[in-house]
Design a protein around this motif. Structure first.
Motif, PDB file in Angstrom:
ATOM      1  N   GLU A   1      11.708   5.433   1.589  1.00 56.75           N
ATOM      2  CA  GLU A   1      11.453   6.259   2.751  1.00 56.75           C
ATOM      3  C   GLU A   1      11.930   7.399   3.833  1.00 56.75           C
ATOM      4  OE1 GLU A   1      11.361   5.052   6.658  1.00 56.75           O
ATOM      5  OE2 GLU A   1      12.720   3.527   5.678  1.00 56.75           O
ATOM      6  N   LYS A   2      12.069   8.804   2.789  1.00 58.09           N
ATOM      7  CA  LYS A   2      11.275   9.519   3.030  1.00 58.09           C
ATOM      8  C   LYS A   2      10.094  10.204   2.773  1.00 58.09           C
ATOM      9  CE  LYS A   2      15.331  11.165   5.079  1.00 58.09           C
ATOM     10  NZ  LYS A   2      14.837  11.752   6.981  1.00 58.09           N
ATOM     11  N   GLU A   3       9.461   9.725   1.252  1.00 65.37           N
ATOM     12  CA  GLU A   3       8.341   9.972   0.703  1.00 65.37           C
ATOM     13  C   GLU A   3       7.346   9.380   1.924  1.00 65.37           C
ATOM     14  OE1 GLU A   3       7.813  11.877  -2.590  1.00 65.37           O
ATOM     15  OE2 GLU A   3       9.292  13.410  -1.155  1.00 65.37           O
ATOM     16  N   ALA A   4       7.122   8.191   1.836  1.00 72.46           N
ATOM     17  CA  ALA A   4       6.352   7.530   2.704  1.00 72.46           C
ATOM     18  C   ALA A   4       6.110   7.886   3.942  1.00 72.46           C
ATOM     19  CB  ALA A   4       6.451   6.417   2.390  1.00 72.46           C
ATOM     20  N   ARG A   5       4.247   7.799   4.201  1.00 71.37           N
ATOM     21  CA  ARG A   5       3.896   8.182   5.042  1.00 71.37           C
ATOM     22  C   ARG A   5       2.993   7.170   5.971  1.00 71.37           C
ATOM     23  NH1 ARG A   5       6.425  11.602   4.010  1.00 71.37           N
ATOM     24  NH2 ARG A   5       6.677  13.626   3.937  1.00 71.37           N
ATOM     25  N   VAL A   6       2.390   6.271   5.171  1.00 74.32           N
ATOM     26  CA  VAL A   6       1.826   5.008   5.801  1.00 74.32           C
ATOM     27  C   VAL A   6       2.204   3.892   4.754  1.00 74.32           C
ATOM     28  CG1 VAL A   6       0.082   6.470   5.774  1.00 74.32           C
ATOM     29  CG2 VAL A   6      -0.545   5.578   3.751  1.00 74.32           C
ATOM     30  N   ASP A   7       2.459   2.403   5.628  1.00 75.75           N
ATOM     31  CA  ASP A   7       2.662   1.247   4.230  1.00 75.75           C
ATOM     32  C   ASP A   7       2.275   1.153   3.302  1.00 75.75           C
ATOM     33  OD1 ASP A   7       4.902   1.779   6.745  1.00 75.75           O
ATOM     34  OD2 ASP A   7       3.924  -0.161   7.917  1.00 75.75           O
ATOM     35  N   GLU A   8       1.209   1.408   3.326  1.00 82.04           N
ATOM     36  CA  GLU A   8       0.568   0.792   1.764  1.00 82.04           C
ATOM     37  C   GLU A   8       1.019   1.570   0.863  1.00 82.04           C
ATOM     38  OE1 GLU A   8      -0.953   1.595   5.105  1.00 82.04           O
ATOM     39  OE2 GLU A   8      -1.958   0.266   5.770  1.00 82.04           O
ATOM     40  N   ASP A   9       1.794   2.665   0.856  1.00 84.20           N
ATOM     41  CA  ASP A   9       1.855   4.095   0.018  1.00 84.20           C
ATOM     42  C   ASP A   9       3.374   3.666  -0.764  1.00 84.20           C
ATOM     43  OD1 ASP A   9      -0.056   5.007  -0.298  1.00 84.20           O
ATOM     44  OD2 ASP A   9       1.162   7.094   0.906  1.00 84.20           O
ATOM     45  N   ARG A  10       3.807   2.138  -0.259  1.00 83.41           N
ATOM     46  CA  ARG A  10       5.489   2.123  -0.101  1.00 83.41           C
ATOM     47  C   ARG A  10       5.586   1.112  -1.311  1.00 83.41           C
ATOM     48  NH1 ARG A  10       8.305   3.795   4.329  1.00 83.41           N
ATOM     49  NH2 ARG A  10       7.402   3.803   5.920  1.00 83.41           N
ATOM     50  N   PRO A  11       4.986   0.577  -1.757  1.00 83.16           N
ATOM     51  CA  PRO A  11       4.667  -0.430  -2.906  1.00 83.16           C
ATOM     52  C   PRO A  11       4.630   0.762  -3.541  1.00 83.16           C
ATOM     53  CG  PRO A  11       4.072  -1.905  -1.460  1.00 83.16           C
ATOM     54  CD  PRO A  11       3.828  -0.452  -0.739  1.00 83.16           C
ATOM     55  N   LEU A  12       3.936   1.380  -4.466  1.00 84.85           N
ATOM     56  CA  LEU A  12       3.365   2.737  -5.090  1.00 84.85           C
ATOM     57  C   LEU A  12       4.309   3.678  -5.289  1.00 84.85           C
ATOM     58  CD1 LEU A  12      -0.539   2.691  -3.574  1.00 84.85           C
ATOM     59  CD2 LEU A  12       0.473   0.958  -5.351  1.00 84.85           C
ATOM     60  N   ILE A  13       4.412   3.446  -4.305  1.00 78.98           N
ATOM     61  CA  ILE A  13       5.971   5.330  -4.562  1.00 78.98           C
ATOM     62  C   ILE A  13       7.137   4.415  -5.170  1.00 78.98           C
ATOM     63  CG2 ILE A  13       7.460   6.252  -3.285  1.00 78.98           C
ATOM     64  CD1 ILE A  13       5.882   6.846  -1.328  1.00 78.98           C
ATOM     65  N   ALA A  14       7.292   2.971  -5.462  1.00 74.38           N
ATOM     66  CA  ALA A  14       8.059   2.358  -5.871  1.00 74.38           C
ATOM     67  C   ALA A  14       7.411   2.058  -7.018  1.00 74.38           C
ATOM     68  CB  ALA A  14       8.210   0.407  -5.706  1.00 74.38           C
ATOM     69  N   SER A  15       6.675   1.456  -7.623  1.00 77.45           N
ATOM     70  CA  SER A  15       6.199   1.666  -8.505  1.00 77.45           C
ATOM     71  C   SER A  15       6.693   2.989  -9.510  1.00 77.45           C
ATOM     72  CB  SER A  15       4.416   1.235  -8.895  1.00 77.45           C
ATOM     73  OG  SER A  15       4.077   2.007  -8.256  1.00 77.45           O
ATOM     74  N   VAL A  16       5.992   3.874  -9.097  1.00 83.81           N
ATOM     75  CA  VAL A  16       6.342   5.489  -9.663  1.00 83.81           C
ATOM     76  C   VAL A  16       7.633   5.784  -9.868  1.00 83.81           C
ATOM     77  CG1 VAL A  16       5.832   7.819  -9.382  1.00 83.81           C
ATOM     78  CG2 VAL A  16       4.452   6.805  -8.332  1.00 83.81           C
ATOM     79  N   ILE A  17       8.489   5.449  -9.317  1.00 84.58           N
ATOM     80  CA  ILE A  17      10.043   5.683  -9.353  1.00 84.58           C
ATOM     81  C   ILE A  17      10.267   5.006 -10.480  1.00 84.58           C
ATOM     82  CG2 ILE A  17      12.416   5.300  -8.109  1.00 84.58           C
ATOM     83  CD1 ILE A  17      11.058   6.517  -5.535  1.00 84.58           C
ATOM     84  N   TYR A  18      10.467   3.197 -10.693  1.00 77.55           N
ATOM     85  CA  TYR A  18      10.988   2.669 -10.917  1.00 77.55           C
ATOM     86  C   TYR A  18      10.460   2.720 -12.498  1.00 77.55           C
ATOM     87  CZ  TYR A  18      13.012   0.023  -8.075  1.00 77.55           C
ATOM     88  OH  TYR A  18      13.657  -1.056  -7.001  1.00 77.55           O
ATOM     89  N   ASN A  19       9.049   3.449 -12.489  1.00 76.88           N
ATOM     90  CA  ASN A  19       8.187   3.807 -14.414  1.00 76.88           C
ATOM     91  C   ASN A  19       8.841   4.587 -14.819  1.00 76.88           C
ATOM     92  OD1 ASN A  19       6.121   1.969 -13.796  1.00 76.88           O
ATOM     93  ND2 ASN A  19       4.499   2.692 -12.858  1.00 76.88           N
ATOM     94  N   ARG A  20       8.681   5.823 -13.972  1.00 75.22           N
ATOM     95  CA  ARG A  20       9.951   7.013 -14.528  1.00 75.22           C
ATOM     96  C   ARG A  20      11.175   6.812 -14.860  1.00 75.22           C
ATOM     97  NH1 ARG A  20       8.462  13.003 -11.831  1.00 75.22           N
ATOM     98  NH2 ARG A  20       6.346  12.907 -12.417  1.00 75.22           N
ATOM     99  N   LEU A  21      12.123   5.850 -14.393  1.00 77.34           N
ATOM    100  CA  LEU A  21      13.183   5.367 -14.748  1.00 77.34           C
ATOM    101  C   LEU A  21      12.946   4.640 -16.011  1.00 77.34           C
ATOM    102  CD1 LEU A  21      14.321   4.623 -11.346  1.00 77.34           C
ATOM    103  CD2 LEU A  21      15.059   6.761 -12.679  1.00 77.34           C
TER     104      LEU A  21
END
Length: 335
Positions: free
Chosen positions: A220-240
Motif C-alpha cells: 500500500e505504501k510502495e505502489a503508485r499504480v494498481d498493476e504494480d501491486r502483485p509485482l511488488i508482492a512477488s518481490v517481497i515474497y521472493n526476498r523472504l
C-alpha cells in the motif's frame, strides 16, 4: 422503379419511427422507475463524489437503469445534480426526480461521515478524528492501545500499535457522540468482512493473517499504480524466500514516525524492528492500513523472479531480477 424507391423510403421511415418509439419508451421507463432494486438501497456519498460517479457505480452493480437516459433527463430538465456527503436511502418506488433530490438533500440523521484513505496509519486516523471533532487524537490512540485484540493479531510490545493494519480504510457513517471503541470495532468488522470475501476457498490460519496484512501494508505504501501491486508482492515474497533483507524505504519512514521525502543513509541507521535495512524478514508489524487491492495482491502475488524494483518518473515501477540492471536503472533515473 419509383414504387421500389417509395417502398424503401417507407421501410426506413417505419424503422426510424420504431427507433424513436423505443427510445421514448425507454426514456419514460427510466424517468418513472429508474431503480432496479427489490429493497431499500443505502448509498454512502463521500467528499468528492459526483452525481454521475454514484450513478455509474449503481449501474455497474445493476441497481439502476441507463445512465445515458439519466443524463438526457438532467439536460432536458436542467436538474440540480449537486450531491451532499452522508448516508442516503433509495427506495424501490422512487422516480428519477426523487432520486436526484434525495442524493442532493441532507443525509439521514445527525451522523458523521468518516472517510479513511488506503494507507493511512493509526496516527493518521487519530488526527482525522480530531480534525472532524469526533474525539481527540489522544483518546483514540489510548483506545487503540487498550482494545482487546482479536485472535489473529499478536500482542507484541515492539509494535507501535498492535491494531495497525487492521483498521480497514473505507467510508463510514457514525452517529454523533460515537465512542473511539465503537469506531475501532466497526473498522475491525469491516476488515474481517473484506478479508473473508477475498479468502473464500483459501485455508489461511490465524497466525498467517498478520503476515499477509503486513505484506499488504508495505504494498500500500510502495505502489503508485494498481498493476504494480502483485509485482511488488512477488518481490517481497521472493526476498523472504531466500532470506534476503527487504530493504524497503517505507518501513524506515514508519520507524521514524514522520514523513520523509527522500530516505538517506542517515535515516537507515534507526534502531527499530520496523527497519528492514537492519533486520531481515518482515517488519515487526504492519506499517499502514491497507485497502482491498493491496490485500488481494498480498494474497495473490505475481509469479516472477524479481528481486528489485525502482520507481520510474511515470509513477510505475521498473522490476528486475538483476542487481547490475537495477543499479543501471537507478543511475539512469538520477537516484
Amino acid at each position: 422503379m419509383k414504387k421500389k424507391s417509395k417502398t424503401i423510403t417507407m421501410v426506413i421511415a417505419i424503422f426510424a419511427i420504431c427507433i424513436v418509439a423505443f427510445i421514448g419508451v425507454r426514456y419514460i421507463s427510466v424517468v418513472n422507475k429508474p431503480l432496479l432494486i427489490s429493497q431499500d438501497e443505502e448509498v454512502i456519498v463521500s467528499e468528492g463524489d459526483s452525481f454521475y460517479s454514484i450513478i455509474n457505480k449503481l449501474f455497474q452493480e445493476k441497481k439502476i437503469k441507463s445512465p445515458i437516459m439519466i443524463k438526457v433527463y438532467s439536460k432536458l430538465t436542467n436538474a440540480n445534480l449537486e450531491v451532499l456527503p452522508g448516508k442516503h436511502t433509495l427506495t424501490k418506488g422512487m422516480n428519477l426526480k426523487e432520486v436526484i433530490e434525495d442524493l442532493g438533500s441532507k443525509s439521514e440523521g445527525e451522523g458523521i461521515l468518516l472517510t479513511i484513505p488506503e494507507g493511512f496509519t493509526i496516527e493518521d486516523i487519530a488526527f482525522k478524528l480530531e480534525e472532524l471533532g469526533i474525539c481527540s487524537s489522544d483518546e483514540f490512540l489510548t483506545a487503540v492501545k487498550e482494545y482487546p485484540l482479536p485472535s489473529y493479531i499478536t500482542n507484541n510490545p515492539d509494535k507501535r500499535y498492535n491494531l495497525e493494519g487492521f483498521l480497514f480504510p473505507d467510508t463510514y457513517n457514525f452517529d454523533l457522540n460515537v465512542t473511539p471503541e465503537y469506531i475501532i470495532q466497526t473498522m475491525l468488522d469491516r476488515f474481517k468482512e473484506v478479508w473473508d470475501e477475498n479468502t473464500k476457498g483459501m485455508d489461511i490460519k490465524d497466525e498467517d493473517i498478520e503476515k499477509v496484512v503486513n505484506v499488504a501494508s508495505i504494498i500500500e505504501k510502495e505502489a503508485r499504480v494498481d498493476e504494480d501491486r502483485p509485482l511488488i508482492a512477488s518481490v517481497i515474497y521472493n526476498r523472504l524466500n531466500i532470506d534476503m533483507p527487504l530493504q524497503i524505504d517505507a518501513t524506515v519512514i514508519y520507524a521514524h514516525g514522520y514523513y520523509i521525502e527522500s530516505v538517506r543513509n542517515r535515516h537507515l541507521a534507526i534502531e527499530s524492528k520496523y527497519n528492514t535495512y537492519l533486520y531481515k524478514g518482515l517488519p515487526v508489524g504492519p506499517i499502514s492500513n491497507p485497502g482491498e487491492k493491496s490485500l488481494a495482491a498480498a494474497l495473490h502475488p505475481a509469479d516472477t523472479d524479481y528481486l528489485f524494483y525502482i520507481l520510474e518518473k511515470d509513477g510505475e515501477h521498473y522490476f528486475t531480477n538483476n542487481y547490475d540492471d537495477f543499479e543501471t536503472k537507478k543511475e539512469e533515473l538520477g537516484y
